[in-house]
Design a protein around this motif. Structure first.
Motif, PDB file in Angstrom:
ATOM      1  N   VAL A 413       0.860  -1.187   0.000  1.00  0.00           N
ATOM      2  CA  VAL A 413       0.000   0.000   0.000  1.00  0.00           C
ATOM      3  C   VAL A 413       0.889   1.228   0.000  1.00  0.00           C
ATOM      4  CG1 VAL A 413      -1.584   1.372   1.422  1.00  0.00           C
ATOM      5  CG2 VAL A 413      -1.971  -1.073   1.145  1.00  0.00           C
ATOM      6  N   VAL A 414       0.467   2.281  -0.703  1.00  0.00           N
ATOM      7  CA  VAL A 414       1.159   3.567  -0.651  1.00  0.00           C
ATOM      8  C   VAL A 414       0.118   4.632  -0.317  1.00  0.00           C
ATOM      9  CG1 VAL A 414       0.942   3.868  -3.153  1.00  0.00           C
ATOM     10  CG2 VAL A 414       2.618   5.207  -1.878  1.00  0.00           C
ATOM     11  N   ILE A 415       0.435   5.466   0.653  1.00  0.00           N
ATOM     12  CA  ILE A 415      -0.492   6.496   1.122  1.00  0.00           C
ATOM     13  C   ILE A 415       0.205   7.848   1.043  1.00  0.00           C
ATOM     14  CG2 ILE A 415      -1.867   7.351   3.063  1.00  0.00           C
ATOM     15  CD1 ILE A 415      -2.138   4.502   4.038  1.00  0.00           C
ATOM     16  N   LEU A 416      -0.451   8.795   0.403  1.00  0.00           N
ATOM     17  CA  LEU A 416       0.051  10.166   0.338  1.00  0.00           C
ATOM     18  C   LEU A 416      -0.617  10.960   1.452  1.00  0.00           C
ATOM     19  CD1 LEU A 416       1.657  12.385  -1.108  1.00  0.00           C
ATOM     20  CD2 LEU A 416      -0.314  12.707  -2.642  1.00  0.00           C
ATOM     21  N   THR A 417       0.172  11.543   2.322  1.00  0.00           N
ATOM     22  CA  THR A 417      -0.375  12.274   3.465  1.00  0.00           C
ATOM     23  C   THR A 417       0.328  13.610   3.599  1.00  0.00           C
ATOM     24  OG1 THR A 417      -0.926  12.115   5.814  1.00  0.00           O
ATOM     25  CG2 THR A 417       1.207  11.238   5.139  1.00  0.00           C
ATOM     26  N   GLY A 418      -0.210  14.468   4.432  1.00  0.00           N
ATOM     27  CA  GLY A 418       0.338  15.813   4.611  1.00  0.00           C
ATOM     28  C   GLY A 418      -0.774  16.836   4.621  1.00  0.00           C
ATOM     29  N   VAL A 419      -0.611  17.928   3.839  1.00  0.00           N
ATOM     30  CA  VAL A 419      -1.599  19.022   3.845  1.00  0.00           C
ATOM     31  C   VAL A 419      -2.077  19.286   2.426  1.00  0.00           C
ATOM     32  CG1 VAL A 419      -0.626  20.092   5.900  1.00  0.00           C
ATOM     33  CG2 VAL A 419       0.207  20.794   3.646  1.00  0.00           C
ATOM     34  N   CYS A 420      -3.263  19.912   2.335  1.00  0.00           N
ATOM     35  CA  CYS A 420      -3.867  20.268   1.060  1.00  0.00           C
ATOM     36  C   CYS A 420      -4.759  21.492   1.269  1.00  0.00           C
ATOM     37  CB  CYS A 420      -4.670  19.093   0.495  1.00  0.00           C
ATOM     38  SG  CYS A 420      -6.095  18.645   1.533  1.00  0.00           S
ATOM     39  N   TYR A 421      -5.414  21.940   0.207  1.00  0.00           N
ATOM     40  CA  TYR A 421      -6.375  23.034   0.360  1.00  0.00           C
ATOM     41  C   TYR A 421      -7.786  22.492   0.174  1.00  0.00           C
ATOM     42  CZ  TYR A 421      -5.920  23.180  -4.779  1.00  0.00           C
ATOM     43  OH  TYR A 421      -5.871  22.867  -6.124  1.00  0.00           O
ATOM     44  N   GLY A 422      -8.719  23.092   0.855  1.00  0.00           N
ATOM     45  CA  GLY A 422     -10.111  22.677   0.778  1.00  0.00           C
ATOM     46  C   GLY A 422     -10.901  23.531  -0.189  1.00  0.00           C
ATOM     47  N   LEU A 423     -11.924  22.943  -0.780  1.00  0.00           N
ATOM     48  CA  LEU A 423     -12.777  23.649  -1.739  1.00  0.00           C
ATOM     49  C   LEU A 423     -14.223  23.733  -1.281  1.00  0.00           C
ATOM     50  CD1 LEU A 423     -11.373  22.140  -5.079  1.00  0.00           C
ATOM     51  CD2 LEU A 423     -10.933  24.415  -4.126  1.00  0.00           C
ATOM     52  N   LYS A 424     -14.487  23.315  -0.038  1.00  0.00           N
ATOM     53  CA  LYS A 424     -15.852  23.390   0.510  1.00  0.00           C
ATOM     54  C   LYS A 424     -15.801  24.093   1.869  1.00  0.00           C
ATOM     55  CE  LYS A 424     -17.627  20.952  -2.878  1.00  0.00           C
ATOM     56  NZ  LYS A 424     -18.546  21.560  -3.875  1.00  0.00           N
ATOM     57  N   SER A 425     -15.159  25.268   1.878  1.00  0.00           N
ATOM     58  CA  SER A 425     -14.961  26.012   3.120  1.00  0.00           C
ATOM     59  C   SER A 425     -16.290  26.537   3.671  1.00  0.00           C
ATOM     60  CB  SER A 425     -13.997  27.179   2.867  1.00  0.00           C
ATOM     61  OG  SER A 425     -14.021  28.095   3.921  1.00  0.00           O
ATOM     62  N   ALA A 533       0.072   2.741 -10.702  1.00  0.00           N
ATOM     63  CA  ALA A 533      -0.611   1.978 -11.744  1.00  0.00           C
ATOM     64  C   ALA A 533       0.345   1.022 -12.441  1.00  0.00           C
ATOM     65  CB  ALA A 533      -1.235   2.939 -12.760  1.00  0.00           C
ATOM     66  N   ARG A 534       1.615   1.413 -12.574  1.00  0.00           N
ATOM     67  CA  ARG A 534       2.599   0.545 -13.232  1.00  0.00           C
ATOM     68  C   ARG A 534       2.900  -0.691 -12.396  1.00  0.00           C
ATOM     69  NH1 ARG A 534       5.685   2.577 -17.356  1.00  0.00           N
ATOM     70  NH2 ARG A 534       7.441   1.287 -16.691  1.00  0.00           N
ATOM     71  N   THR A 535       2.925  -0.550 -11.077  1.00  0.00           N
ATOM     72  CA  THR A 535       3.246  -1.680 -10.193  1.00  0.00           C
ATOM     73  C   THR A 535       2.001  -2.328  -9.591  1.00  0.00           C
ATOM     74  OG1 THR A 535       3.529  -0.145  -8.338  1.00  0.00           O
ATOM     75  CG2 THR A 535       5.489  -0.700  -9.616  1.00  0.00           C
ATOM     76  N   LYS A 536       0.818  -1.838  -9.945  1.00  0.00           N
ATOM     77  CA  LYS A 536      -0.461  -2.355  -9.436  1.00  0.00           C
ATOM     78  C   LYS A 536      -0.490  -2.322  -7.904  1.00  0.00           C
ATOM     79  CE  LYS A 536      -1.202  -5.346 -13.441  1.00  0.00           C
ATOM     80  NZ  LYS A 536      -1.476  -6.727 -13.938  1.00  0.00           N
ATOM     81  N   THR A 537      -0.091  -1.175  -7.364  1.00  0.00           N
ATOM     82  CA  THR A 537      -0.059  -0.978  -5.920  1.00  0.00           C
ATOM     83  C   THR A 537      -1.278  -0.176  -5.484  1.00  0.00           C
ATOM     84  OG1 THR A 537       2.360  -0.925  -5.994  1.00  0.00           O
ATOM     85  CG2 THR A 537       1.311  -0.088  -3.990  1.00  0.00           C
ATOM     86  N   ASP A 538      -1.923  -0.596  -4.399  1.00  0.00           N
ATOM     87  CA  ASP A 538      -3.066   0.151  -3.868  1.00  0.00           C
ATOM     88  C   ASP A 538      -2.596   1.496  -3.333  1.00  0.00           C
ATOM     89  OD1 ASP A 538      -4.520  -2.046  -4.491  1.00  0.00           O
ATOM     90  OD2 ASP A 538      -4.831  -2.726  -2.428  1.00  0.00           O
ATOM     91  N   TRP A 539      -3.397   2.529  -3.538  1.00  0.00           N
ATOM     92  CA  TRP A 539      -2.996   3.872  -3.134  1.00  0.00           C
ATOM     93  C   TRP A 539      -4.177   4.589  -2.472  1.00  0.00           C
ATOM     94  CZ3 TRP A 539      -5.995   7.708  -5.243  1.00  0.00           C
ATOM     95  CH2 TRP A 539      -6.715   7.393  -6.394  1.00  0.00           C
ATOM     96  N   LEU A 540      -3.859   5.621  -1.718  1.00  0.00           N
ATOM     97  CA  LEU A 540      -4.888   6.426  -1.053  1.00  0.00           C
ATOM     98  C   LEU A 540      -4.275   7.768  -0.676  1.00  0.00           C
ATOM     99  CD1 LEU A 540      -7.858   6.217   0.048  1.00  0.00           C
ATOM    100  CD2 LEU A 540      -6.833   5.752   2.291  1.00  0.00           C
ATOM    101  N   LEU A 541      -5.109   8.799  -0.631  1.00  0.00           N
ATOM    102  CA  LEU A 541      -4.689  10.114  -0.149  1.00  0.00           C
ATOM    103  C   LEU A 541      -5.426  10.434   1.136  1.00  0.00           C
ATOM    104  CD1 LEU A 541      -4.031  13.432  -1.901  1.00  0.00           C
ATOM    105  CD2 LEU A 541      -5.937  13.357  -0.287  1.00  0.00           C
ATOM    106  N   VAL A 542      -4.666  10.810   2.164  1.00  0.00           N
ATOM    107  CA  VAL A 542      -5.228  11.290   3.431  1.00  0.00           C
ATOM    108  C   VAL A 542      -4.455  12.555   3.792  1.00  0.00           C
ATOM    109  CG1 VAL A 542      -5.662  10.825   5.862  1.00  0.00           C
ATOM    110  CG2 VAL A 542      -5.790   8.951   4.200  1.00  0.00           C
ATOM    111  N   LYS A 543      -5.110  13.709   3.690  1.00  0.00           N
ATOM    112  CA  LYS A 543      -4.435  14.969   3.982  1.00  0.00           C
ATOM    113  C   LYS A 543      -5.304  15.869   4.846  1.00  0.00           C
ATOM    114  CE  LYS A 543      -1.075  15.388   0.229  1.00  0.00           C
ATOM    115  NZ  LYS A 543      -0.448  16.318  -0.737  1.00  0.00           N
ATOM    116  N   GLY A 544      -4.613  16.775   5.555  1.00  0.00           N
ATOM    117  CA  GLY A 544      -5.307  17.740   6.377  1.00  0.00           C
ATOM    118  C   GLY A 544      -5.411  19.084   5.673  1.00  0.00           C
TER     119      GLY A 544
END
Length: 585
Positions: A413-425, A533-544
């Motif tokens: 599994v690979v998970i991208l985490t950290g910070v982002c911007y919101g669009l439903k403020s 997608a090349r390695t067929k690895t599950d992925w997810l994004l969890v950001k604050g």
């Protein structure tokens, strides 16, 4: 003596001054228990070897006493003593062979064994057993049972976990209870359930009871003691035969008769193996001992063969269990690769993960051309943290970095985490998002790949980027992690990914018009997806959410990154990523 030993080993459970119970460890684990920290070793050694001492001590004492008697005029008495000692050993060993044979026959008829003796053998061999329960007051029996169940569980924790022994139970027969009224109270105790129509009761368990693998449990054998007893017996007999033959020999040399200890021992060893010898005694005493020794040989050989076969079977089963365990560990353990893109996010992940794994000083590790941090294990997940540069197009960006690390680490599994911007403020858009809330991607919307055209003098943009979704088991696990979550709100929805560091109200409004469903945006998810997608690895994004794509400040970044890291830790602790993959396939 047994009660004193039980008290010294904490196996004697007192509920009151006149109500108590005694528990015994599984017979098959008696040796391990006697070597444990709670065992009273010397007295336990006496109890443990008592049955074997019955086999070897009496004949050894008789033979030792026969030696001085043989030097007196009462040599016939010494001969009778030696014959009785050897016969005793032969009978005991013969009985042992018959019992082993009977046990093997009963094992082949395992499915037909339903009697009380079968339950007694099985339960006492592989489970903790109450051997004595005394309570003159029936109403106290339930409390005694409660305390005994707790004590047995605590004592069982001192034994090494071993898959060969199956599920650990506490068993008790009504025969171990001293009064009739207490037996009825034992039958009604809610902690115990009946085993069929027998008088045995075992503890209730929520787990499925798993039978012990008897072939993988070290066999209890007295072969070594039998061989030692036989050697001592042959030695004593050899001395006796040498004395008798030497005294009956008219010629002091008697070259054809065993008149020395070594010659007599050689002759007895030939008798033991049913072979002829160059020496031949003439006295009836020596010949009688030779016949008894011939009977002892096959019995000893049978004991050795049975013991060796059981030991070899034990070793084979242990090897099978070891490789099965290694395969299970390899299958159950999974690698989770976490990606961040700045130092604030990195520090938040290290702090959140190390609080759970206990890593006090995570050291950098080199993988290919990239540096990662190995943060220990959460459940069955090995956690690896990697740091990419922002965006996807540079040589150090997410697409290149993720591609190399996914190739070399092969994470589940690979998970991208950290910070982002919101669009439903809540403040700017009338939505439900606040700074510090979390965003979990249900779909990636890569907006850099687009078509710009003019139709009837009006400019149009058409998004041609991919819109993949994360793996179902991983997204399902993220939704399950919200149950009981006391942190900030978690929002699920599509996430925009574009190589633009957004801090402009007009561009933000344009993105909202282009994709009204998107709940947030960031810069790296498209590159991560391309590599996964090349390695067929599950992925997810969890950001604050640290900003709204406008009026940026740095203050909300650290708490938002920590919120996301805490939620990722909670998600990973819910189960193995590898098991999720199999369950979802």
């Amino acid at each position: 003596m047994l009660l004193y030993l039980a008290g010294r080993e904490s196996r004697l459970v007192w509920e009151s001054e006149d109500a108590f119970a005694v528990v015994e460890p599984p017979i098959a684990r008696a040796q391990e228990w006697s070597e444990g920290p709670n065992a009273f070793r010397w007295l336990a050694l006496v109890v443990r070897w008592w049955d074997l001492a019955i086999l070897g001590v009496p004949p050894a004492l008789i033979m030792a006493a026969a030696v001085p008697v043989a030097l007196t005029p009462w040599r016939k008495v010494a001969l009778v003593m030696l014959l009785s000692a050897v016969a005793y050993v032969a009978i005991q060993m013969s009985v042992g062979v018959l019992r082993l044979t009977w046990l093997l026959i009963r094992r082949f008829n395992y499915h037909r064994r339903t009697g009380r003796d079968f339950l007694t053998d099985e339960l006492s061999s592989y489970h903790w057993v109450i051997t004595l329960l005394h309570s003159p007051h029936p109403e106290a029996v339930e409390d005694v049972v409660k305390q005994t169940v707790k004590r047995a569980a605590a004592l069982d924790g001192q034994l090494t976990a071993d898959a060969a022994y199956g599920t650990t139970l506490l068993a008790c027969s009504t025969r171990c209870v001293t009064t009739a009224a207490s037996r009825e109270a034992l039958n009604a105790a809610p902690q115990l359930i009946a085993v069929g129509e027998s008088d045995w009761r075992v503890t209730r368990t929520a787990r499925k009871v798993r039978r012990p693998n008897t072939s993988a449990i070290e066999p209890i054998s007295a072969v070594r003691l039998m061989i030692l007893t036989a050697v001592v017996g042959v030695g004593v007999q050899a001395q006796f035969i040498a004395d008798v033959e030497r005294q009956s020999c008219e010629d002091a040399t008697c070259p054809s008769r065993p008149v020395t200890f070594l010659q007599a021992a050689e002759w007895l060893l030939h008798r033991l193996s049913w072979q002829s010898s160059s020496f031949e005694p003439v006295t009836w005493q020596s010949r009688a001992l030779g016949l008894v020794t011939m009977a002892l040989g096959p019995v000893l050989l049978a004991c050795v063969i049975i013991g060796l076969r059981r030991h070899l079977r034990y070793q084979d089963e242990r090897k099978k269990m070891m490789y099965a365990h290694l395969d299970a560990e390899r299958t159950a353990r999974s690698t989770v690769l976490l990606f961040v893109v700045n130092e604030t996010e990195r520090d938040a992940v290290i702090a959140a993960v190390c609080e759970q794994t206990g890593c006090t000083d995570p050291r950098p590790d080199q993988v290919d051309l990239h540096t990662v941090f190995r943060l220990g294990t959460l459940g069955s997940n090995d956690i690896v943290l990697a740091h990419s540069e922002q965006g996807t197009v540079s040589s150090h960006g997410m697409t290149t970095t993720a591609g190399a690390l996914l190739q070399h680490l092969s994470p589940n599994v690979v998970i991208l985490t950290g910070v982002c911007y919101g669009l439903k403020s809540r403040r700017y858009d009338g939505g439900e998002q606040e700074l510090g809330d979390l965003i979990v991607s249900t779909q990636l919307r890569a907006v850099d790949h687009r078509k710009v055209t003019v139709v009837d003098g009006e400019r149009h943009e058409i998004n041609r980027g991919p819109r993949p979704e994360p793996a179902i088991p991983l997204l399902s696990r993220a939704r399950a992690a919200t149950y009981g979550w006391t942190g900030p709100a978690v929002h699920f929805g599509p996430v925009l990914s574009l190589n633009t560091l957004l801090n402009d109200p007009e561009e933000r409004a344009r993105l909202q018009r282009q994709d009204e469903e998107a709940i947030g945006g960031e810069m790296e998810l498209a590159g991560l997806y391309a590599a996964a997608a090349r390695t067929k690895t599950d992925w997810l994004l969890v950001k604050g959410i640290s900003d709204w794509g406008r009026d940026k400040t740095s203050a909300p970044q650290a708490p938002a990154a920590r919120n996301a890291a805490d939620f990722v830790v909670r998600l990973l602790r819910l189960g193995s990523a590898e098991s999720d993959r199999h369950e979802g396939s």
